[in-house]
Design an enzyme around this catalytic site. Structure first.
Site, PDB file in Angstrom:
ATOM      1  CE1 TYR A 174       2.036 -20.931 -17.310  1.00 19.82           C
ATOM      2  CE2 TYR A 174       3.824 -21.053 -18.897  1.00 19.82           C
ATOM      3  CZ  TYR A 174       3.378 -20.995 -17.592  1.00 19.82           C
ATOM      4  OH  TYR A 174       4.280 -21.003 -16.560  1.00 19.82           O
ATOM      5  CE  LYS A 175      -3.284 -27.647 -24.736  1.00 18.11           C
ATOM      6  NZ  LYS A 175      -1.854 -27.725 -24.503  1.00 18.11           N
ATOM      7  CG  PHE A 176      -6.540 -18.903 -20.019  1.00 17.27           C
ATOM      8  CD1 PHE A 176      -7.565 -18.387 -20.801  1.00 17.27           C
ATOM      9  CD2 PHE A 176      -6.063 -18.136 -18.960  1.00 17.27           C
ATOM     10  CE1 PHE A 176      -8.108 -17.122 -20.545  1.00 17.27           C
ATOM     11  CE2 PHE A 176      -6.602 -16.876 -18.696  1.00 17.27           C
ATOM     12  CZ  PHE A 176      -7.622 -16.376 -19.486  1.00 17.27           C
ATOM     13  CD1 TRP A 177      -2.468 -18.160 -17.669  1.00 14.55           C
ATOM     14  CD2 TRP A 177      -2.805 -16.055 -18.371  1.00 14.55           C
ATOM     15  NE1 TRP A 177      -3.189 -17.502 -16.694  1.00 14.55           N
ATOM     16  CE2 TRP A 177      -3.405 -16.205 -17.099  1.00 14.55           C
ATOM     17  CE3 TRP A 177      -2.915 -14.812 -18.999  1.00 14.55           C
ATOM     18  CZ2 TRP A 177      -4.088 -15.166 -16.450  1.00 14.55           C
ATOM     19  CZ3 TRP A 177      -3.587 -13.769 -18.354  1.00 14.55           C
ATOM     20  CH2 TRP A 177      -4.155 -13.959 -17.105  1.00 14.55           C
ATOM     21  CG  LEU A 198     -14.948 -21.903 -12.756  1.00 14.81           C
ATOM     22  CD1 LEU A 198     -15.988 -21.616 -13.840  1.00 14.81           C
ATOM     23  CD2 LEU A 198     -15.649 -22.468 -11.513  1.00 14.81           C
ATOM     24  CE  LYS A 254     -14.796 -30.415 -11.160  1.00  9.58           C
ATOM     25  NZ  LYS A 254     -14.131 -31.690 -11.443  1.00  9.58           N
ATOM     26  CG  LEU A 284      -8.814 -16.590  -9.597  1.00 10.31           C
ATOM     27  CD1 LEU A 284     -10.180 -16.721 -10.258  1.00 10.31           C
ATOM     28  CD2 LEU A 284      -7.714 -16.652 -10.654  1.00 10.31           C
ATOM     29  CB  CYS A 285     -11.344 -17.720  -4.381  1.00 11.38           C
ATOM     30  SG  CYS A 285     -11.400 -19.071  -3.205  1.00 11.38           S
ATOM     31  CB  ILE A 286     -12.106 -22.087  -8.131  1.00 13.81           C
ATOM     32  CG1 ILE A 286     -12.136 -21.034  -9.252  1.00 13.81           C
ATOM     33  CG2 ILE A 286     -12.947 -23.307  -8.500  1.00 13.81           C
ATOM     34  CD1 ILE A 286     -11.598 -21.508 -10.593  1.00 13.81           C
ATOM     35  CG  LEU A 309      -4.925  -4.526  -0.396  1.00 11.30           C
ATOM     36  CD1 LEU A 309      -6.353  -4.054  -0.232  1.00 11.30           C
ATOM     37  CD2 LEU A 309      -4.054  -4.035   0.745  1.00 11.30           C
TER      38      LEU A 309
HETATM   39  C1  LIG Z   1      -8.655  -5.427 -18.709  1.00 11.19           C
HETATM   40  C2  LIG Z   1      -9.085  -6.201 -17.533  1.00 11.19           C
HETATM   41  C3  LIG Z   1      -8.355  -7.571 -17.469  1.00 11.19           C
HETATM   42  C4  LIG Z   1      -8.763  -8.315 -16.223  1.00 11.19           C
HETATM   43  C5  LIG Z   1      -8.095  -9.703 -16.090  1.00 11.19           C
HETATM   44  C6  LIG Z   1      -6.599  -9.617 -15.868  1.00 11.19           C
HETATM   45  C7  LIG Z   1      -6.006 -11.014 -15.580  1.00 11.19           C
HETATM   46  C8  LIG Z   1      -6.303 -11.503 -14.172  1.00 11.19           C
HETATM   47  C9  LIG Z   1      -5.661 -12.840 -13.894  1.00 11.19           C
HETATM   48  C10 LIG Z   1      -6.070 -13.396 -12.550  1.00 11.19           C
HETATM   49  C11 LIG Z   1      -5.304 -12.762 -11.405  1.00 11.19           C
HETATM   50  C12 LIG Z   1      -5.677 -13.366 -10.075  1.00 11.19           C
HETATM   51  C13 LIG Z   1      -4.976 -12.712  -8.920  1.00 11.19           C
HETATM   52  C14 LIG Z   1      -5.271 -13.533  -7.659  1.00 11.19           C
HETATM   53  O1  LIG Z   1      -6.339 -13.491  -7.115  1.00 11.19           O
HETATM   54  S1  LIG Z   1      -4.002 -14.551  -7.087  1.00 11.19           S
HETATM   55  C15 LIG Z   1      -4.811 -15.631  -5.955  1.00 11.19           C
HETATM   56  C16 LIG Z   1      -5.323 -16.848  -6.669  1.00 11.19           C
HETATM   57  N1  LIG Z   1      -6.143 -17.649  -5.796  1.00 11.19           N
HETATM   58  C17 LIG Z   1      -5.716 -18.715  -5.118  1.00 11.19           C
HETATM   59  O2  LIG Z   1      -4.575 -19.096  -5.220  1.00 11.19           O
HETATM   60  C18 LIG Z   1      -6.749 -19.367  -4.216  1.00 11.19           C
HETATM   61  C19 LIG Z   1      -6.661 -20.869  -4.201  1.00 11.19           C
HETATM   62  N2  LIG Z   1      -6.702 -21.419  -5.550  1.00 11.19           N
HETATM   63  C20 LIG Z   1      -7.799 -21.401  -6.334  1.00 11.19           C
HETATM   64  O3  LIG Z   1      -8.874 -20.935  -5.985  1.00 11.19           O
HETATM   65  C21 LIG Z   1      -7.624 -22.002  -7.735  1.00 11.19           C
HETATM   66  O4  LIG Z   1      -6.526 -22.887  -7.720  1.00 11.19           O
HETATM   67  C22 LIG Z   1      -7.404 -20.938  -8.841  1.00 11.19           C
HETATM   68  C23 LIG Z   1      -8.654 -20.082  -8.973  1.00 11.19           C
HETATM   69  C24 LIG Z   1      -6.203 -20.061  -8.544  1.00 11.19           C
HETATM   70  C25 LIG Z   1      -7.131 -21.643 -10.177  1.00 11.19           C
HETATM   71  O5  LIG Z   1      -8.144 -22.539 -10.426  1.00 11.19           O
HETATM   72  P1  LIG Z   1      -7.861 -24.059 -10.830  1.00 11.19           P
HETATM   73  O6  LIG Z   1      -6.686 -24.490 -10.045  1.00 11.19           O
HETATM   74  O7  LIG Z   1      -9.112 -24.810 -10.675  1.00 11.19           O
HETATM   75  O8  LIG Z   1      -7.396 -23.961 -12.372  1.00 11.19           O
HETATM   76  P2  LIG Z   1      -8.343 -24.092 -13.664  1.00 11.19           P
HETATM   77  O9  LIG Z   1      -8.367 -25.496 -14.128  1.00 11.19           O
HETATM   78  O10 LIG Z   1      -9.654 -23.485 -13.415  1.00 11.19           O
HETATM   79  O11 LIG Z   1      -7.540 -23.195 -14.715  1.00 11.19           O
HETATM   80  C26 LIG Z   1      -6.214 -23.480 -15.067  1.00 11.19           C
HETATM   81  C27 LIG Z   1      -5.646 -22.278 -15.769  1.00 11.19           C
HETATM   82  O12 LIG Z   1      -5.623 -21.157 -14.871  1.00 11.19           O
HETATM   83  C28 LIG Z   1      -4.302 -20.688 -14.728  1.00 11.19           C
HETATM   84  N3  LIG Z   1      -4.123 -20.219 -13.346  1.00 11.19           N
HETATM   85  C29 LIG Z   1      -3.986 -20.952 -12.243  1.00 11.19           C
HETATM   86  N4  LIG Z   1      -3.880 -20.160 -11.167  1.00 11.19           N
HETATM   87  C30 LIG Z   1      -3.953 -18.899 -11.624  1.00 11.19           C
HETATM   88  C31 LIG Z   1      -3.892 -17.642 -10.991  1.00 11.19           C
HETATM   89  N5  LIG Z   1      -3.736 -17.523  -9.671  1.00 11.19           N
HETATM   90  N6  LIG Z   1      -4.011 -16.542 -11.738  1.00 11.19           N
HETATM   91  C32 LIG Z   1      -4.172 -16.633 -13.069  1.00 11.19           C
HETATM   92  N7  LIG Z   1      -4.211 -17.803 -13.732  1.00 11.19           N
HETATM   93  C33 LIG Z   1      -4.112 -18.919 -13.004  1.00 11.19           C
HETATM   94  C34 LIG Z   1      -3.425 -21.860 -15.036  1.00 11.19           C
HETATM   95  O13 LIG Z   1      -2.116 -21.458 -15.381  1.00 11.19           O
HETATM   96  C35 LIG Z   1      -4.195 -22.478 -16.180  1.00 11.19           C
HETATM   97  O14 LIG Z   1      -3.992 -21.720 -17.359  1.00 11.19           O
HETATM   98  P3  LIG Z   1      -2.956 -22.252 -18.493  1.00 11.19           P
HETATM   99  O15 LIG Z   1      -1.672 -22.561 -17.754  1.00 11.19           O
HETATM  100  O16 LIG Z   1      -3.534 -23.451 -19.100  1.00 11.19           O
HETATM  101  O17 LIG Z   1      -2.786 -21.121 -19.464  1.00 11.19           O
END
Ligand SMILES: CCCCCCCCCCCCCC(=O)SCCNC(=O)CCNC(=O)[C@H](O)C(C)(C)COP(=O)(O)OP(=O)(O)OC[C@H]1O[C@@H](n2cnc3c(N)ncnc32)[C@H](O)[C@@H]1OP(=O)(O)O
Length: 493
Positions: free
Chosen positions: A84-87, A228, A226, A217-219, A493
């Site tokens: 989990y490179k980011f997390w 993002l 990538k 969260l949506c890309i 939601l």
């Molecule tokens: C104090 C305030 C704090 C606020 C922030 C609190 C945290 C909020 C957190 C967000 C809560 C969101 C709540 C909702 O909206 S959940 C709904 C999420 N949206 C979707 O599923 C829609 C369709 N999918 C997409 O748009 C993309 O696939 C998304 C955007 C999900 C990932 O884009 P992509 O597929 O192009 O990936 P990457 O190459 O850019 O990035 C890869 C990295 O991202 C990690 N990843 C993948 N999916 C998720 C996910 N759903 N939550 C958190 N992290 C996620 C993944 O493990 C990897 O990290 P690591 O494994 O290397 O570590």
């Protein structure tokens, strides 16, 4: 988010189906077959001679499929922490850190160290703050989500959050414009990514936290993979920190470090035939279409005396009942009267399209119960059709405070009566399916009200807060756990 209904994006497509050939029962791995039979001994005779397609149908909606396709903490689907490179770099609990430490933040908050400008994006892209008071910008978010947001594993269905829904969901009392974050292509200004936060006061066990609730969260599909997403998450974190908000709640269908709870989706057919015809529901091998339609038939009228739609005059009473009822759970939103109004009443006539329905029970001038559900369609990908779904939202009942030795039985009976009426009302409103998670007291009525287990799990996460795991209303086998119930009281939601 997750689910067959609240569609799960994350599941490893191949896992459950690998190397099976049509009509060849023998090709199904023995351990899988064994588990299937263990869960449903009655299937032993039927399973002989089943082809793969039928077996797949049988597995749909059963815990076994979840075993094969995705697991919360401890499951096979989980990456090891290092990958989990980011997390790994974020203030979230790590897998393997299970020692009982006191509840508290994982990172010191220091406003002075929060950057005042966002990190630079790669060339060709720019940050934007989406103005949701501008219908045109709401439409842009709607279009991004309706084409690129959460889909099921087979890419058959996609959530279709309407513009009215987005107005309601993202402009809750105290909403912060700066927390509606977009990424645009610099040259064309096209919106290609989005993430949002809204403020919420949460109680996590005995601590009250000012949080942001992160969602949507949506890309764009062409920009996936990538890295993002981490950039968006860091940007929304920065913008929350600028408002001195250091904690967040979010729910995701995939396993990340590290869920504080995992709930399971359940679906109650209201129009079984439509669900079957759109591919949402299978026809169980042991049933017929006619039997299925009969199984899910509902009476024409509700039966709870004093049941009526909630009105503005009920706000204080509903707020009071809600607040007391929620004390029974570990993870709950602390709503003001204004928030109750927004979430339970304002999703009504305020928008082009109605989003939320709330009903109260009034007995001798006193509000004794209420329940609510909200509407969220899914599009059937590649077709014009939609699945008209409602999701169970908040509810409460005075019965929960009974002092009788049979208090739990009484609550169970009352909730079953109320939810039965909720199903009837949703059916009258022409919805196709009623969805619910295993949170709140739902374990007490899901099975009795003929909700079937879905494919999806929904994992709950807290950002920058450590606390012990909270029951999600399911047992180790992901079956409804009526005994322990759930400590989760936040409906996302
Ligand atoms: C104090 C305030 C704090 C606020 C922030 C609190 C945290 C909020 C957190 C967000 C809560 C969101 C709540 C909702 O909206 S959940 C709904 C999420 N949206 C979707 O599923 C829609 C369709 N999918 C997409 O748009 C993309 O696939 C998304 C955007 C999900 C990932 O884009 P992509 O597929 O192009 O990936 P990457 O190459 O850019 O990035 C890869 C990295 O991202 C990690 N990843 C993948 N999916 C998720 C996910 N759903 N939550 C958190 N992290 C996620 C993944 O493990 C990897 O990290 P690591 O494994 O290397 O570590």
């Amino acid at each position: 988010m997750s689910e067959e209904s609240k569609l799960e994006v994350s599941k490893d497509k191949g896992k459950g189906k690998a190397k099976r050939e049509e009509g060849e029962l023998g090709a199904i791995p023995d351990n899988i077959l064994e588990q299937l039979l263990k869960q449903n001994p009655g299937l032993a005779s039927e399973v002989q001679g089943l082809d793969t397609k039928k077996l797949d149908e049988l597995m749909k909606g059963m815990a076994l499929k979840d075993v094969l396709t995705g697991m919360p903490a401890g499951g096979k689907n989980r990456k090891d922490m290092a990958s989990y490179k980011f997390w790994n770099t974020q203030p979230v609990p790590k897998f393997g850190e299970d020692e009982p430490l006191p509840d508290g933040p994982l990172r010191e908050s220091d406003l002075a160290r929060v950057k005042t400008v966002g990190a630079e994006l790669i060339e060709g892209f720019e940050w934007d703050t989406i103005d949701l008071t501008d219908d045109q910008q709401v439409k842009e978010v709607y279009e991004l989500l309706s084409n690129h947001y959460v889909e099921d594993n087979e890419a058959m269905f996609r959530f279709n959050y309407s513009a009215s829904f987005l107005h309601w969901a993202l402009k809750a009392p105290g909403w912060v414009k700066n927390w509606h974050v977009g990424v645009r292509i610099t040259s064309t200004k096209k919106l290609v990514a989005f993430i949002s936060g809204i403020p919420v006061t949460l109680r996590v066990r005995e601590n009250v936290l000012q949080c942001s609730e992160i969602n949507f969260l949506c890309i764009h599909k062409k920009l996936r993979g990538k890295r993002l997403a981490p950039v968006l998450i860091k940007e929304v974190t920065r913008r929350c920190n600028l408002e001195s908000v250091w904690n967040a709640i979010y729910t995701v269908g995939v396993v990340l470090p590290k869920p504080i709870s995992t709930c399971r989706y359940f679906h109650r057919s209201l129009d079984w035939l439509k669900l079957f015809e759109t591919g949402f529901s299978p026809l169980p091998a042991s049933s017929t279409k006619a039997k299925q339609v009969t199984k899910y038939a509902l009476p024409a009228n509700t039966s709870t005396r004093g049941l009526r739609e909630m009105e503005a005059k009920d706000l204080d009473a509903v707020h009071d009942l809600f607040t007391r009822y929620m004390e029974r759970f570990d993870l709950v939103p602390k709503f003001t009267v204004e928030e109750i109004e927004h979430w339970l009443l304002n999703g009504g006539s305020k928008y082009d399209e109605r989003i939320v329905w709330t009903y109260v029970v009034e007995e001798e001038g006193k509000i004794t119960d209420f329940f609510s559900f909200y509407s969220l369609e899914s599009s059937v990908i590649g077709k014009k059709e939609t699945i008209r779904a409602v999701y169970l939202f908040y509810y409460a009942s005075e019965t929960a405070f009974s002092k009788s030795p049979d208090a739990k039985k009484e609550l169970k009976a009352r909730l079953n009566a109320l939810i039965h009426d909720a199903l009837i009302l949703a059916k009258k409103l022409n919805f196709d399916v009623f969805n619910a998670l295993t949170l709140l007291d739902n374990a007490l009525f899901l099975e009795e009200q003929k909700f079937g287990a879905g494919d999806g799990s929904l994992h709950y996460y807290l950002f920058n807060w450590r606390t012990a795991a909270i029951n999600g209303g399911i047992d180790e086998r992901k079956n409804v756990d009526q005994e322990r119930g759930s400590g989760v009281g936040v409906v996302m939601l």
